[in-house]
Design a protein around this motif. Structure first.
Motif, PDB file in Angstrom:
ATOM      1  N   SER A  37      25.879 -10.209  82.234  1.00  0.00           N
ATOM      2  CA  SER A  37      25.135  -9.984  80.881  1.00  0.00           C
ATOM      3  C   SER A  37      23.919  -9.081  80.991  1.00  0.00           C
ATOM      4  N   ARG A  38      23.179  -9.297  82.071  1.00  0.00           N
ATOM      5  CA  ARG A  38      22.106  -8.267  82.475  1.00  0.00           C
ATOM      6  C   ARG A  38      22.599  -6.848  82.473  1.00  0.00           C
ATOM      7  N   LEU A  39      23.668  -6.617  83.021  1.00  0.00           N
ATOM      8  CA  LEU A  39      24.239  -5.193  83.071  1.00  0.00           C
ATOM      9  C   LEU A  39      24.937  -4.789  82.091  1.00  0.00           C
ATOM     10  N   ASN A  40      25.419  -5.725  81.118  1.00  0.00           N
ATOM     11  CA  ASN A  40      25.776  -5.462  79.578  1.00  0.00           C
ATOM     12  C   ASN A  40      27.574  -5.166  79.874  1.00  0.00           C
ATOM     13  N   PHE A  41      27.784  -6.000  80.781  1.00  0.00           N
ATOM     14  CA  PHE A  41      29.394  -5.834  80.821  1.00  0.00           C
ATOM     15  C   PHE A  41      30.153  -6.907  79.731  1.00  0.00           C
ATOM     16  N   LEU A  42      29.174  -8.179  79.658  1.00  0.00           N
ATOM     17  CA  LEU A  42      30.038  -8.882  78.529  1.00  0.00           C
ATOM     18  C   LEU A  42      29.710  -8.339  77.203  1.00  0.00           C
ATOM     19  N   PRO A  43      30.458  -8.358  76.607  1.00  0.00           N
ATOM     20  CA  PRO A  43      30.469  -7.981  75.038  1.00  0.00           C
ATOM     21  C   PRO A  43      30.054  -9.076  74.074  1.00  0.00           C
ATOM     22  N   GLU A  44      29.427  -8.762  73.083  1.00  0.00           N
ATOM     23  CA  GLU A  44      29.041  -9.921  72.323  1.00  0.00           C
ATOM     24  C   GLU A  44      28.157 -10.961  72.821  1.00  0.00           C
ATOM     25  N   LYS A  45      27.475 -10.806  73.857  1.00  0.00           N
ATOM     26  CA  LYS A  45      26.808 -11.741  74.708  1.00  0.00           C
ATOM     27  C   LYS A  45      26.118 -12.770  73.822  1.00  0.00           C
ATOM     28  N   HIS A  46      25.547 -12.258  72.940  1.00  0.00           N
ATOM     29  CA  HIS A  46      24.356 -13.148  72.201  1.00  0.00           C
ATOM     30  C   HIS A  46      25.036 -13.876  71.172  1.00  0.00           C
ATOM     31  N   THR A  47      26.495 -13.598  70.740  1.00  0.00           N
ATOM     32  CA  THR A  47      27.056 -14.476  69.551  1.00  0.00           C
ATOM     33  C   THR A  47      28.360 -15.198  70.394  1.00  0.00           C
ATOM     34  N   ASP A  48      29.501 -14.556  70.275  1.00  0.00           N
ATOM     35  CA  ASP A  48      30.822 -15.152  70.260  1.00  0.00           C
ATOM     36  C   ASP A  48      30.936 -15.747  71.976  1.00  0.00           C
ATOM     37  N   PHE A  49      30.279 -14.848  72.818  1.00  0.00           N
ATOM     38  CA  PHE A  49      30.521 -14.968  74.271  1.00  0.00           C
ATOM     39  C   PHE A  49      29.341 -15.588  75.082  1.00  0.00           C
ATOM     40  N   ILE A  50      28.329 -16.140  74.286  1.00  0.00           N
ATOM     41  CA  ILE A  50      27.225 -16.677  74.878  1.00  0.00           C
ATOM     42  C   ILE A  50      27.529 -17.826  76.051  1.00  0.00           C
ATOM     43  N   PRO A 102      31.810 -18.578  66.422  1.00  0.00           N
ATOM     44  CA  PRO A 102      30.552 -18.836  67.436  1.00  0.00           C
ATOM     45  C   PRO A 102      30.368 -20.192  67.794  1.00  0.00           C
ATOM     46  N   LEU A 103      29.550 -20.218  69.050  1.00  0.00           N
ATOM     47  CA  LEU A 103      29.207 -21.596  69.469  1.00  0.00           C
ATOM     48  C   LEU A 103      28.220 -21.919  68.806  1.00  0.00           C
ATOM     49  N   PRO A 104      28.445 -23.237  68.277  1.00  0.00           N
ATOM     50  CA  PRO A 104      27.550 -23.909  67.382  1.00  0.00           C
ATOM     51  C   PRO A 104      26.164 -24.284  67.732  1.00  0.00           C
ATOM     52  N   LEU A 105      25.112 -23.727  66.821  1.00  0.00           N
ATOM     53  CA  LEU A 105      23.745 -24.042  67.370  1.00  0.00           C
ATOM     54  C   LEU A 105      23.009 -23.305  68.543  1.00  0.00           C
ATOM     55  N   VAL A 106      24.209 -22.576  69.149  1.00  0.00           N
ATOM     56  CA  VAL A 106      24.017 -21.747  70.623  1.00  0.00           C
ATOM     57  C   VAL A 106      23.935 -20.208  70.180  1.00  0.00           C
TER      58      VAL A 106
END
Length: 379
Positions: free
Chosen positions: A265-278, A349-353
Motif C-alpha cells: 500500500s505504501r508503494l502504491n502497488f495495491l489498487p483501490e487501496k482505500h476502497t474495495d481492497f482496504i 466495498p468493505l462495510p464501514l471500513v
C-alpha cells in the motif's frame, strides 16, 4: 421489582428509548468504523485529512441518522416501506438519464451538493418492502405460486436497473438480501432449489454467450471471470488487482508487518487501496490476527441482529432485522472473498471500513431501522 426495572417503567418515553437501544451493537459498529479510520490514515501515508477525517465526519452524521431513525416507532417504517421503495426506483431511473459516470460505470446521481448512489439505498428499501409484504400477507399464502411471484418481481425490477449501470456486485447483494427475507418469511425451500438450478443454467448461458451478438455481460466482466479463474494469465493487466492483493495478504503472515509498514500500500502497488481492497492493507499490516479480529467484529454484529430478530414478536420488525443482517453479511463476505481470490472482483466495498459516503450512511440508516425494531419490540 429491581431498581433498573423501576427506572425503565417510570422514565420518560425518550429516556426509556435510549435505555432500550442495543448499545452493544452501537459499540460494535463504532469499533468497526474505527478500524476503517485507522486503515485510511495508514493508506494515506499518515495524513488524516485525505480520507480518514472525511470518513469520521460521515460516520458521525450516520450515527445521528441512526439514532433519529431508532427513536421513530417501527410501525412508521413499515408504513413508509412502499414509498421508500418507489423513491429508490425513481432514483435508479434517474441514474439512467442524469447519472454521473465514474470508473467506467454510471451509478451516481447528483442532487445539489449531494452525490448519491441510489443502488445502495435500494438494498435497504427492498428489504423493508419485502418485510412489509410478508407482514401483510396471510402466512398460509406464503408459498403459493401467485404470492411468490409478487416478491420475485419486486426483487428483479431493481436488479435489472442496477445491472444496466452496470453494477454486478450490488445486483448480487439485492438478490441475496431479498432471498433471505423470503426464506425467513417461510417460502418453501423447493422454490430456492429451482432458482439454484436456473442459476446454474444462467451461468452456463453467460459463459456460452461470450463473443456472440447476444452476449449477456460486458467485456470487462468477462475479463474479471478470467482473472478469477487464472490471475496469472495477465498479471500486469486484468490480473493485476488480485495478484497484488494476494501478495499483500501473504506477506502479512500471522502478526503483520506493523502499522503503516505495509509495502504494497505504501508503494502504491495495491489498487483501490482505500476502497474495495482496504482489507488487504489491514491483513498486510496486522496479519492473520488483524484480519480475523475484524471478521469476529462483523460476526458479532450479525449475532446481535439475529438474536434481536428472534426475540421480536413483531413479524415486520423481525424480518426487516434479518434482511438487514443478511445484506450486511453479503457486504463483507463478498468483499473478503473477492480480495482473497475466492470470488470474482465485483466492486463491493468493505462495510464501514472502505472509504465512501453512500455505503456508510445507508448502512447506518439500516441499522437505525434494526434499532427501531429492537427499541419498539413488544414487551
Amino acid at each position: 421489582m429491581s431498581f433498573l426495572e423501576y427506572r425503565l417503567k417510570t422514565a420518560p418515553t425518550g429516556a426509556r428509548k435510549i435505555l432500550h437501544l442495543n448499545w452493544a451493537l452501537v459499540l460494535l459498529l463504532a469499533a468497526i468504523a474505527s478500524v476503517g479510520f485507522l486503515m485510511l490514515y495508514s493508506v494515506a501515508g499518515g495524513r488524516i485529512e485525505v480520507w480518514s477525517e472525511p470518513q469520521m465526519k460521515r460516520f458521525a452524521a450516520g450515527l445521528v441518522v441512526m439514532f433519529f431513525i431508532a427513536f421513530v416507532p417501527i410501525w412508521f417504517w413499515r408504513n413508509m416501506a412502499g414509498l421508500a421503495y418507489a423513491l429508490s426506483l425513481l432514483l435508479l431511473l434517474g441514474v439512467e438519464f442524469f447519472g454521473t459516470v465514474g470508473m467506467g460505470a454510471q451509478r451516481w446521481i447528483e442532487i445539489g451538493p449531494l452525490r448519491l448512489q441510489p443502488s445502495e439505498l435500494t438494498k435497504i428499501t427492498l428489504v423493508m418492502l419485502l418485510a412489509a409484504y410478508y407482514d401483510w400477507l396471510d402466512i398460509k399464502k406464503t408459498s403459493r405460486p401467485l404470492w411468490v411471484l409478487i416478491p420475485v418481481a419486486l426483487i428483479l425490477l431493481p436488479v435489472a436497473l442496477v445491472m444496466g449501470q452496470p453494477d454486478l456486485g450490488t445486483a448480487l447483494l439485492l438478490l441475496g438480501g431479498g432471498a433471505v427475507v423470503m426464506f425467513c418469511a417461510g417460502v418453501h425451500w423447493l422454490y430456492f432449489a429451482v432458482v439454484a438450478g436456473l442459476g446454474g443454467g444462467g451461468v452456463a448461458a453467460v459463459l456460452t454467450s461470450r463473443g456472440t451478438e447476444w452476449q449477456l455481460l460486458k467485456d470487462y466482466q468477462y475479463r474479471r471471470i478470467d482473472t478469477f479463474l487464472d490471475p496469472s494469465q495477465d498479471p500486469l493487466g486484468a490480473g493485476y488487482h488480485i495478484s497484488q492483493a494476494k501478495i499483500a495478504l501473504g506477506s502479512g503472515g500471522w502478526t503483520g508487518r506493523g502499522f503503516m509498514q505495509g509495502t504494497q500500500s505504501r508503494l502504491n502497488f495495491l489498487p483501490e487501496k482505500h476502497t474495495d481492497f482496504i482489507f488487504t492493507t489491514l491483513a498486510e499490516e496486522f496479519g492473520f490476527i488483524g484480519g480475523i479480529s475484524l471478521l469476529i467484529l462483523y460476526v458479532l454484529v450479525l449475532a446481535f441482529c439475529i438474536a434481536s430478530a428472534i426475540q421480536n414478536k413483531d413479524r415486520f420488525a423481525s424480518l426487516v432485522t434479518l434482511g438487514i443482517a443478511a445484506t450486511f453479511f453479503f457486504y463483507f463476505a463478498v468483499n473478503m472473498l473477492m480480495v482473497m481470490g475466492l470470488a470474482p472482483v465485483v466492486g463491493v466495498p468493505l462495510p464501514l471500513v472502505s472509504y465512501g459516503g453512500s455505503s456508510m450512511l445507508v448502512l447506518l440508516a439500516a441499522f437505525g431501522i434494526a434499532q427501531s425494531a429492537h427499541v419498539h419490540r413488544p414487551r
